[in-house]
Design a protein around this motif. Sequence first.
Motif, PDB file in Angstrom:
ATOM      1  N   THR A  93       9.155 -13.379  -9.656  1.00  0.00           N
ATOM      2  CA  THR A  93       8.876 -12.112  -9.761  1.00  0.00           C
ATOM      3  C   THR A  93       9.526 -10.857  -9.073  1.00  0.00           C
ATOM      4  O   THR A  93      10.100 -11.305  -7.871  1.00  0.00           O
ATOM      5  CB  THR A  93       7.056 -12.007  -9.236  1.00  0.00           C
ATOM      6  OG1 THR A  93       6.873 -10.445  -9.471  1.00  0.00           O
ATOM      7  CG2 THR A  93       7.167 -12.233  -7.734  1.00  0.00           C
ATOM      8  N   PRO A  94       9.539  -9.678  -9.411  1.00  0.00           N
ATOM      9  CA  PRO A  94      10.625  -8.649  -8.913  1.00  0.00           C
ATOM     10  C   PRO A  94       9.571  -7.947  -7.745  1.00  0.00           C
ATOM     11  O   PRO A  94       9.892  -6.748  -7.034  1.00  0.00           O
ATOM     12  CB  PRO A  94      10.823  -7.650  -9.929  1.00  0.00           C
ATOM     13  CG  PRO A  94       9.692  -7.869 -10.839  1.00  0.00           C
ATOM     14  CD  PRO A  94       9.200  -9.260 -10.965  1.00  0.00           C
ATOM     15  N   GLY A  95       8.268  -8.443  -7.746  1.00  0.00           N
ATOM     16  CA  GLY A  95       7.512  -7.875  -6.591  1.00  0.00           C
ATOM     17  C   GLY A  95       6.216  -7.082  -7.433  1.00  0.00           C
ATOM     18  O   GLY A  95       5.859  -7.350  -8.651  1.00  0.00           O
ATOM     19  N   GLY A  96       5.643  -6.057  -6.616  1.00  0.00           N
ATOM     20  CA  GLY A  96       4.616  -5.184  -7.122  1.00  0.00           C
ATOM     21  C   GLY A  96       3.873  -4.654  -6.410  1.00  0.00           C
ATOM     22  O   GLY A  96       4.399  -4.005  -5.317  1.00  0.00           O
ATOM     23  N   LEU A  97       2.520  -4.586  -6.729  1.00  0.00           N
ATOM     24  CA  LEU A  97       1.544  -3.820  -5.922  1.00  0.00           C
ATOM     25  C   LEU A  97       1.288  -4.449  -4.485  1.00  0.00           C
ATOM     26  O   LEU A  97       0.916  -5.565  -4.529  1.00  0.00           O
ATOM     27  CB  LEU A  97       0.152  -3.557  -6.582  1.00  0.00           C
ATOM     28  CG  LEU A  97      -1.020  -2.629  -6.167  1.00  0.00           C
ATOM     29  CD1 LEU A  97      -0.424  -1.401  -6.114  1.00  0.00           C
ATOM     30  CD2 LEU A  97      -2.190  -2.816  -6.907  1.00  0.00           C
ATOM     31  N   VAL A  98       1.624  -3.706  -3.329  1.00  0.00           N
ATOM     32  CA  VAL A  98       1.159  -4.512  -1.954  1.00  0.00           C
ATOM     33  C   VAL A  98      -0.148  -4.944  -1.879  1.00  0.00           C
ATOM     34  O   VAL A  98      -0.291  -6.110  -1.266  1.00  0.00           O
ATOM     35  CB  VAL A  98       1.681  -3.287  -1.076  1.00  0.00           C
ATOM     36  CG1 VAL A  98       1.394  -3.703   0.379  1.00  0.00           C
ATOM     37  CG2 VAL A  98       3.039  -2.668  -1.088  1.00  0.00           C
ATOM     38  N   LEU A  99      -1.119  -4.265  -2.280  1.00  0.00           N
ATOM     39  CA  LEU A  99      -2.509  -4.474  -2.064  1.00  0.00           C
ATOM     40  C   LEU A  99      -2.665  -6.065  -2.944  1.00  0.00           C
ATOM     41  O   LEU A  99      -3.354  -6.991  -2.318  1.00  0.00           O
ATOM     42  CB  LEU A  99      -3.596  -3.777  -2.846  1.00  0.00           C
ATOM     43  CG  LEU A  99      -4.929  -4.110  -2.798  1.00  0.00           C
ATOM     44  CD1 LEU A  99      -5.535  -4.365  -1.700  1.00  0.00           C
ATOM     45  CD2 LEU A  99      -5.563  -3.038  -3.684  1.00  0.00           C
ATOM     46  N   ALA A 100      -2.299  -5.947  -4.105  1.00  0.00           N
ATOM     47  CA  ALA A 100      -2.364  -7.287  -4.885  1.00  0.00           C
ATOM     48  C   ALA A 100      -1.580  -8.632  -4.045  1.00  0.00           C
ATOM     49  O   ALA A 100      -2.170  -9.790  -3.886  1.00  0.00           O
ATOM     50  CB  ALA A 100      -1.877  -7.311  -6.268  1.00  0.00           C
ATOM     51  N   ALA A 101      -0.450  -8.211  -3.596  1.00  0.00           N
ATOM     52  CA  ALA A 101       0.593  -9.496  -2.955  1.00  0.00           C
ATOM     53  C   ALA A 101      -0.197  -9.725  -1.630  1.00  0.00           C
ATOM     54  O   ALA A 101      -0.079 -10.985  -1.318  1.00  0.00           O
ATOM     55  CB  ALA A 101       1.740  -8.881  -2.856  1.00  0.00           C
ATOM     56  N   GLU A 102      -0.720  -8.619  -0.765  1.00  0.00           N
ATOM     57  CA  GLU A 102      -1.575  -9.105   0.330  1.00  0.00           C
ATOM     58  C   GLU A 102      -2.568 -10.047  -0.037  1.00  0.00           C
ATOM     59  O   GLU A 102      -2.956 -10.907   0.758  1.00  0.00           O
ATOM     60  CB  GLU A 102      -1.732  -7.965   1.132  1.00  0.00           C
ATOM     61  CG  GLU A 102      -0.651  -7.111   1.665  1.00  0.00           C
ATOM     62  CD  GLU A 102      -0.886  -5.992   2.644  1.00  0.00           C
ATOM     63  OE1 GLU A 102      -2.181  -5.407   2.444  1.00  0.00           O
ATOM     64  OE2 GLU A 102      -0.110  -5.372   3.322  1.00  0.00           O
ATOM     65  N   GLN A 103      -3.405  -9.659  -0.972  1.00  0.00           N
ATOM     66  CA  GLN A 103      -4.666 -10.277  -1.196  1.00  0.00           C
ATOM     67  C   GLN A 103      -4.217 -11.802  -1.410  1.00  0.00           C
ATOM     68  O   GLN A 103      -4.786 -12.810  -1.036  1.00  0.00           O
ATOM     69  CB  GLN A 103      -5.250  -9.986  -2.476  1.00  0.00           C
ATOM     70  CG  GLN A 103      -6.167  -8.595  -2.172  1.00  0.00           C
ATOM     71  CD  GLN A 103      -6.952  -8.183  -3.320  1.00  0.00           C
ATOM     72  OE1 GLN A 103      -6.340  -7.791  -4.492  1.00  0.00           O
ATOM     73  NE2 GLN A 103      -8.435  -8.391  -3.305  1.00  0.00           N
TER      74      GLN A 103
END
Length: 280
Positions: A93-103
């Motif tokens: 993945t290139p990354g994305g939404l911080v909230l989703a990644a933290e969850q």
Amino acid sequence: MDIFFQLFWLFFILSTLTPYFNQQMLLLGRARKITELERKRKSRVITLIHRQEGFSFLGIPFARYIDIDDSEQVLRAIRLTDKNVPIDLVLHTPGGLVLAAEQIAEALLKHPAKVTVFVPHYAMSGGTLIALAADEIVMDENAVLGPVDPQLGQYPAASVIKVLEHKPASEIDDQTFILADVARKALIQVHTTAKNLLKKHLEETRAEEVASILSQGTWTHDYPISVEEARTLGLKVSTEMPLEVYELMEMYPQPRGGKPSVQYVPLPYERERSPVKGRR
């Protein structure tokens, strides 16, 4: 004339249904490969693979990133996994939404059994944040991770803060002040999350240092952190990538229009041996 129309409609129906059947065959192939990997490693295998970076619809490009739908599905998979069963997450993945990644990262951190994150090519930004929650990160020798510093739209949060440091307050407009306030909060939040994840493997002082390096704008956001550099930071990284992970990645083809930009014969080659003199 009737035969012509019948052939036309037959061709139309086949053309319409073929992509559907091909997609169903691809999904079945992925399920078989995931099951094969699970049996081999006695684990729950979860994939978080964003392969649509270059896809476009009606000429309008769009990209896939970690979003709330992803976190919802990954959290559900974790919830359905017995506490004694290891989790293997294949991450591309290139990354994305911080909230989703933290969850996702927090959920993996809480899982009692071993968590392994496989990175066959790259896991940038939020992908790296997720990888920090693993007991072990398995990377291809040429795969990379990336910094986790937050971005505010098109601007790195750390760079927004620099404006306040280098310009008098009288020359800074209200919008920039507001943006800098949000940037400061974002930097603190991501640093705190990264530190809590790193404390799983590092003592607190070192976890603090590495969290700062990764989250406070040390590099540009697309800086590639290699296997060697990840190990230098103190991350537990292996390069023993199972063959099944590479085979699984092949079942997530990158959609492209036109001619492929890379082409080769997909067979392992060995250097040809020079003929021994004097033999026939």
